[in-house]
Write a protein that holds these residues in place. Structure first.
Motif, PDB file in Angstrom:
ATOM      1  N   LEU A   1       4.818  46.817  38.645  1.00 39.18           N
ATOM      2  CA  LEU A   1       4.343  45.433  38.727  1.00 39.18           C
ATOM      3  C   LEU A   1       2.868  45.358  38.331  1.00 39.18           C
ATOM      4  O   LEU A   1       2.466  44.468  37.576  1.00 39.18           O
ATOM      5  CB  LEU A   1       4.535  44.884  40.140  1.00 39.18           C
ATOM      6  N   TRP A   2       2.056  46.289  38.824  1.00 41.54           N
ATOM      7  CA  TRP A   2       0.634  46.301  38.472  1.00 41.54           C
ATOM      8  C   TRP A   2       0.451  46.437  36.962  1.00 41.54           C
ATOM      9  O   TRP A   2      -0.342  45.719  36.350  1.00 41.54           O
ATOM     10  CB  TRP A   2      -0.073  47.443  39.206  1.00 41.54           C
ATOM     11  N   LYS A   3       1.206  47.320  36.351  1.00 39.64           N
ATOM     12  CA  LYS A   3       1.110  47.515  34.902  1.00 39.64           C
ATOM     13  C   LYS A   3       1.471  46.224  34.165  1.00 39.64           C
ATOM     14  O   LYS A   3       0.793  45.827  33.209  1.00 39.64           O
ATOM     15  CB  LYS A   3       2.034  48.652  34.467  1.00 39.64           C
ATOM     16  N   THR A   4       2.527  45.563  34.617  1.00 44.66           N
ATOM     17  CA  THR A   4       2.940  44.306  33.987  1.00 44.66           C
ATOM     18  C   THR A   4       1.857  43.243  34.126  1.00 44.66           C
ATOM     19  O   THR A   4       1.531  42.529  33.169  1.00 44.66           O
ATOM     20  CB  THR A   4       4.245  43.797  34.619  1.00 44.66           C
ATOM     21  N   VAL A   5       1.281  43.139  35.318  1.00 47.93           N
ATOM     22  CA  VAL A   5       0.287  42.099  35.591  1.00 47.93           C
ATOM     23  C   VAL A   5      -0.952  42.272  34.715  1.00 47.93           C
ATOM     24  O   VAL A   5      -1.457  41.306  34.132  1.00 47.93           O
ATOM     25  CB  VAL A   5      -0.089  42.108  37.088  1.00 47.93           C
ATOM     26  N   VAL A   6      -1.467  43.491  34.591  1.00 49.54           N
ATOM     27  CA  VAL A   6      -2.741  43.674  33.882  1.00 49.54           C
ATOM     28  C   VAL A   6      -2.568  43.794  32.371  1.00 49.54           C
ATOM     29  O   VAL A   6      -3.558  43.734  31.634  1.00 49.54           O
ATOM     30  CB  VAL A   6      -3.517  44.893  34.421  1.00 49.54           C
ATOM     31  N   THR A   7      -1.336  43.947  31.884  1.00 53.10           N
ATOM     32  CA  THR A   7      -1.134  44.081  30.436  1.00 53.10           C
ATOM     33  C   THR A   7      -0.381  42.911  29.819  1.00 53.10           C
ATOM     34  O   THR A   7      -0.206  42.865  28.608  1.00 53.10           O
ATOM     35  CB  THR A   7      -0.363  45.378  30.105  1.00 53.10           C
ATOM     36  N   SER A   8       0.055  41.948  30.631  1.00 57.97           N
ATOM     37  CA  SER A   8       0.798  40.804  30.100  1.00 57.97           C
ATOM     38  C   SER A   8      -0.161  39.812  29.450  1.00 57.97           C
ATOM     39  O   SER A   8      -1.101  39.343  30.093  1.00 57.97           O
ATOM     40  CB  SER A   8       1.573  40.114  31.219  1.00 57.97           C
ATOM     41  N   PRO A   9       0.053  39.446  28.186  1.00 60.44           N
ATOM     42  CA  PRO A   9      -0.897  38.558  27.503  1.00 60.44           C
ATOM     43  C   PRO A   9      -0.713  37.080  27.808  1.00 60.44           C
ATOM     44  O   PRO A   9      -1.636  36.289  27.601  1.00 60.44           O
ATOM     45  CB  PRO A   9      -0.615  38.827  26.022  1.00 60.44           C
TER      46      PRO A   9
END
Length: 425
Positions: free
Chosen positions: A83-91
């Motif tokens: 989830l953290w990866k998705t949050v910080v890399t989602s444009p």
């Protein structure tokens, strides 16, 4: 988080921004701006240099479902969290990390694609003299302030303001910890910093209903304002040029922004009991006029920024009109006639006939050739703002003063309630 992991996530965000421009991941209106940002080496470099994950502070997760029952999805261990990866890399996602006492979003992250578009609008094709100052309205978590400070290179050329002391404190802590040191102040975004000075560019990352007249005195001649504006159903970006020391002028650029609106705690609440009046009429204004992509609806929300239009998901239900003085109208669209008119049942409360206001606005829209959203513009002076179609001298309405920002609350049956907001968040 390790520097290697942060660098990996920054690269992934840029990769996904490029992919979104090439696909349907970004709204058609924003695509040209984001594409311009990604082909501008200096803007691109800012996104390579700033790690979005540095601006979530101690947030435990993000809120999903902002209806009556929002729930928190927790990150868990950020080092391993998908989830953290998705949050910080989602444009293209704006994330909510904190709610206020009323359950409304207090701290939110604007999508990076929108921030890239705003930067392109402000800086692409512009010559930076290395000295001019920039004012950022709506500090929020601090990520956009970090991007702007990086772009300007000299961090002290940037002043970022927010009305919420808690937000400013958290953002300053995150900015300084990540190596960014712009001027961050608690100030009312409707008025600007407490210390009077002129800026070359004002760029807002919160949406307001119309441009505050006080901004005119903040911009040096030849400077600009980049600001989102948003009604209940439509939104746009304004790029206003300071044509002289007392005038801002420019056209609307419709866009899907997913940006935090003007927010502030309610100061006053007043309930007004009003009798209900029912009537039948026929009109050339049909239910289609209130579709979210309707040119007329965009026009109406720019002409009357404090008129709220609530469009039902079920077309058999009433479209509800409200204003900030306690007036209300429930509009039921009935059968269509052969002459393209529609039978309408109206149930209204309050001293002002809001349906008559809509009908008058529709007449103005037709009189001016049914302008498209991109053909509408606004002129702002210290006395107020005036809407125009195609050219500044084709005024649709005379200049009007901009009153204090007021939020229309949902009304209990038989009463009209309004809440006054003190300024921008």
């Amino acid at each position: 988080m390790s520097d290697h992991r942060a660098a990996e996530f920054k690269r992934k965000l840029l990769t996904q921004l490029h992919e979104a421009v090439s696909s349907n991941g970004i709204s058609p209106e924003m695509k040209p701006l984001v594409r311009a940002a990604l082909t501008n080496p200096r803007i691109l470099g800012t996104f390579s240099a700033v790690y979005r994950g540095d601006f979530f502070g101690d947030a435990k997760g993000v809120y999903i479902g902002m209806g009556d029952d929002p729930f928190l999805m927790e990150f868990g261990d950020r080092a391993t969290s998908d989830l953290w990866k998705t949050v910080v890399t989602s444009p293209n996602n704006g994330w909510i990390t904190q709610l206020d006492a009323q359950g409304q979003r207090k701290d939110a992250h604007t999508p990076p694609s929108v921030l890239a578009g705003l930067m392109a609008l402000a800086f692409d094709g512009q010559v930076d003299d290395g000295r001019s100052k920039v004012l950022h309205v709506g500090t929020g978590p601090g990520y956009f302030a970090a991007l702007l400070a990086t772009y300007l290179q000299d961090h002290k050329r940037l002043t970022s303001i927010d009305i919420d002391p808690e937000v400013v404190s958290k953002a300053t802590k995150s900015l300084n910890a990540a190596g960014f040191f712009p001027n961050v102040e608690v100030a009312d975004g409707l008025k600007g910093p407490d210390k009077p000075e002129l800026f070359r560019t004002l760029i807002a990352s919160v949406a307001t209903d119309e441009i505050p007249p006080a901004w005119v005195d903040l911009i040096e001649p030849g400077g600009q304002v980049i600001a989102p504006v948003r009604g209940a159903n439509t939104e746009a970006v304004l790029q206003l040029k300071a044509t002289n020391a007392s005038t801002l002028e420019g056209k609307f650029k419709p866009a899907v922004l997913n940006m935090m609106r003007v927010q502030a705690p309610a100061l006053n609440e007043t309930s007004i009991q009003a009798p209900s009046v029912k009537e039948m009429t026929s009109s050339s204004i049909t239910a289609d006029s209130f579709e979210p992509d309707s040119d007329f609806l965009f026009f109406l929300e720019r002409l009357h920024p404090r008129l709220s239009v609530e469009i039902p998901a079920d077309p058999s239900q009433a479209t509800v009109l409200r204003d900030n003085a306690g007036n209300q109208a429930k509009v039921h669209f009935l059968t269509k006639s052969a002459n393209h008119t529609q039978q309408i049942q109206i149930e209204r409360q309050g001293a002002k006939d809001l349906w008559a206001q809509v009908a008058e606005s529709h007449g103005l829209w037709q009189k001016h050739g049914e302008p498209k959203p991109t053909e509408l513009g606004v002129t702002v002076t210290a006395q107020g703002s005036a809407l125009w179609a195609r050219e500044p001298d084709a005024l649709i309405s005379p200049p009007r003063a901009v009153p204090p920002h007021i939020a229309v609350a949902r009304n209990p049956p038989g009463a009209c309630t309004f809440r006054r907001k003190p300024g921008i968040r």
